[in-house]
Design a protein around this motif. Structure first.
Motif, PDB file in Angstrom:
ATOM      1  N   ILE A 108       0.820  -1.214   0.000  1.00 57.84           N
ATOM      2  CA  ILE A 108       0.000   0.000   0.000  1.00 57.84           C
ATOM      3  C   ILE A 108       0.854   1.264   0.000  1.00 57.84           C
ATOM      4  O   ILE A 108       0.599   2.204  -0.755  1.00 57.84           O
ATOM      5  CB  ILE A 108      -0.944   0.004   1.224  1.00 57.84           C
ATOM      6  N   THR A 116      -1.370   7.114  -2.247  1.00 55.21           N
ATOM      7  CA  THR A 116      -1.554   6.890  -0.805  1.00 55.21           C
ATOM      8  C   THR A 116      -0.625   7.800   0.008  1.00 55.21           C
ATOM      9  O   THR A 116      -0.154   7.421   1.078  1.00 55.21           O
ATOM     10  CB  THR A 116      -1.281   5.413  -0.418  1.00 55.21           C
ATOM     11  N   HIS A 384      -2.102   8.008   6.097  1.00 48.14           N
ATOM     12  CA  HIS A 384      -1.870   8.227   4.673  1.00 48.14           C
ATOM     13  C   HIS A 384      -3.250   8.152   4.000  1.00 48.14           C
ATOM     14  O   HIS A 384      -3.835   7.064   3.924  1.00 48.14           O
ATOM     15  CB  HIS A 384      -0.965   7.148   4.089  1.00 48.14           C
ATOM     16  N   ALA A 386      -5.897   8.140   0.977  1.00 45.56           N
ATOM     17  CA  ALA A 386      -5.956   7.843  -0.456  1.00 45.56           C
ATOM     18  C   ALA A 386      -6.483   9.064  -1.206  1.00 45.56           C
ATOM     19  O   ALA A 386      -7.561   9.575  -0.891  1.00 45.56           O
ATOM     20  CB  ALA A 386      -6.866   6.642  -0.706  1.00 45.56           C
ATOM     21  N   VAL A 390      -8.695   3.131  -4.513  1.00 43.07           N
ATOM     22  CA  VAL A 390      -7.653   2.101  -4.522  1.00 43.07           C
ATOM     23  C   VAL A 390      -8.313   0.725  -4.502  1.00 43.07           C
ATOM     24  O   VAL A 390      -9.165   0.449  -3.650  1.00 43.07           O
ATOM     25  CB  VAL A 390      -6.713   2.231  -3.302  1.00 43.07           C
ATOM     26  N   PHE A 403      -4.919   4.992   5.304  1.00 45.92           N
ATOM     27  CA  PHE A 403      -4.146   3.799   5.624  1.00 45.92           C
ATOM     28  C   PHE A 403      -3.151   4.165   6.720  1.00 45.92           C
ATOM     29  O   PHE A 403      -2.495   5.209   6.661  1.00 45.92           O
ATOM     30  CB  PHE A 403      -3.408   3.283   4.399  1.00 45.92           C
TER      31      PHE A 403
END
Length: 517
Positions: A108, A116, A384, A386, A390, A403
């Motif tokens: 990721i 990200t 983080h 997006a 995703v 994330f």
């Protein structure tokens, strides 16, 4: 009683009418709030998220996250591994996907870093307190320019120049250890800040102890405020009319305090650059150099410089504290590292370990990485977000979902995770700070000074193990490392290894004083 009769009765009774109207309004308002503050991960029909714990209405798992700070067993974060390599946690109107294994973190953060590397809305931590200038919290549009300027810190030339600063400041820390061994933790703190000040501003600690304590205070308070404001979990509250934002005066005080403290450090270096008396430094030679063409404001430059000091000092200080605990709790590993140092530098204090010795100190480097794994400083890193949808392994994450590295599960993603075992990092990548370690982050948002930071850790871990012995100075809970700046994190007794090592330290300090450094 029929509905017609109930309605007639309610209409003839003012109290009942008021209660009915109030109930209807409250119900409507509740539904409106629940709909408006619905977590981002629950808003799209196409969304497919990993499983996760069931939270409460509206707040989700905010109380679980709040308890993480005071939980030495990391119960909630550890429990997320039961859902697999990823777990979905709704927090207020935000949705966090906790990444529980190195594999998915790499997938990721590193492989999909183009989408990200965003940041979430933080009206308090990033907005009021930081005046939207802290690069670590900046959105991509403001972060890119700051990242461009800071990228010079990764060059080989910078590592050599700043490495000299690190060794000089380490000499001072070692001398302070001899003078006041009971303040060992304060010497870690002073080293970490002074070396970053020297890199950033080009000179030894230019201000007094009070200024240093003020700087530590605003640094510590900023870290404490991350995630503690309801407004940061429900960022739409910041869109209310200003007179309804009753929280602003409280947070404004901390924001103003931070600005004032930063200015105390920033204005003198600006004056010295203007009159041509400033020594070589990141600020003089990069940030404010005309050839760099930094497009930010003076305020942006000030926050970039001060946040560089802030970010670069915290990890070093905490890791050195963790090293002391490891030396007490695992003396066999400590002795093994010392044997390696004796082989390289001599058993009778022939010379001090240097950065140039890193390639020969494989076990010491592995031990430094194990310190970062054994007691993760960052239990979960900054989100983080997006910036686009995703898709990954059957899941669909809409833009806006965040994330987050689960630092506890990532640290446990090893064989025998509870053991302190530097040998796990004897893999040919001992000097690579990022290999098998996520404490510096990952992807495009990885800590820009991670090489500098890791070199500082290795240098001082090597020197402290080479020259000092540690023992417990009272009972303590090995799960807990407390203390901010001036506080002892746990009771430890420090003693110099031998008279020869004491003389070596004094000799290095005298050479430094004689050279005028």
């Amino acid at each position: 009683m029929t509905l017609t009769k109930v309605a007639a009765f309610a209409g003839s009774n003012p109290v009942i009418t008021w209660l009915t109207a109030s109930f209807c309004l409250l119900t409507a308002f509740t539904f409106l709030i629940l709909a408006h503050f619905k977590p981002i991960g629950k808003r799209g029909s196409k969304t497919r998220l990993p499983p996760g714990p069931q939270g409460l209405p509206l707040v989700g798992n905010l109380f679980d996250i709040a308890r993480c700070v005071q939980d030495p067993d990391h119960t909630f974060l550890t429990s997320l591994s039961q859902y697999g390599e990823m777990a979905t946690v709704h927090l207020g109107s935000k949705t966090w996907i906790f990444l529980n294994s190195s594999r998915v973190i790499h997938e990721i953060f590193n492989k999909r870093s183009a989408v990200t590397n965003g940041r979430g809305e933080l009206p308090i931590s990033s907005g009021i307190i930081s005046r939207d200038e802290r690069s670590v919290l900046s959105h991509v549009d403001k972060w890119t320019e700051k990242r461009r300027v800071m990228h010079s810190l990764l060059s080989g030339t910078a590592l050599k120049t700043y490495g000299d600063f690190q060794e000089l400041e380490s000499n001072q820390m070692m001398a302070n250890y001899i003078k006041e061994p009971q303040r060992w933790y304060h010497h870690h703190f002073r080293y970490a800040n002074s070396v970053m000040l020297r890199i950033t501003y080009g000179e030894k600690l230019p201000m007094g102890e009070k200024d240093l304590e003020d700087l530590n205070y605003v640094q510590a308070m900023f870290l404490k405020t991350l995630g503690t404001s309801v407004v940061d979990w429900f960022p739409d509250l910041a869109k209310l009319p200003r007179f309804l934002q009753v929280w602003r005066p409280y947070w404004n005080k901390l924001g103003d305090k931070t600005y004032d403290v930063y200015s105390t450090w920033w204005l003198p270096i600006k004056r010295r650059i203007a009159d041509g008396t400033a020594p070589p430094s990141f600020v003089r030679d990069v940030l404010l150099n005309e050839s760099t063409k930094f497009t930010g404001s003076d305020q942006s430059a000030m926050y970039l410089a001060m946040v560089l000091i802030e970010a670069g000092s915290g990890t070093t200080k905490e890791t050195l504290n963790i090293m002391v605990m490891a030396a007490i709790c695992h003396p066999d590993k400590f002795r093994k590292a010392r044997a390696e140092l004796d082989r390289v530098c001599g058993p009778n204090a022939e010379r001090m370990p240097m950065l140039a010795d890193m390639e020969e100190l494989k076990y010491v480097c592995a031990l430094a990485k194990e310190l970062l794994r054994w007691k993760p400083i960052f239990r979960f890193a900054t989100e983080h977000v997006a910036t686009a949808d995703v898709e990954f392994e059957g899941y669909y994450f809409p833009a806006g979902v965040a994330f987050v590295i689960n630092g506890i599960c990532a640290a446990n993603d090893w064989e025998d995770p509870k053991e302190f075992k530097p040998e796990r990092y004897l893999d040919g990548h001992e000097t690579d700070a990022l290999h098998g370690n996520w404490q510096f982050g990952g992807g495009r948002r990885v800590c820009v000074g991670y090489r500098l930071g890791f070199r500082s850790i290795i240098l001082n871990v090597a020197r402290l193990i080479y020259c000092f012995d540690y023992a417990a100075n009272g009972e303590f809970d090995s799960r807990i490392i407390e203390g901010v700046g001036a506080e002892e994190p746990f009771p430890a007794k420090v003693s110099v290894r031998s008279k020869a090592h004491e003389e070596l330290i004094s000799q290095e300090a005298r050479k430094q004083d004689t050279s005028g450094m």
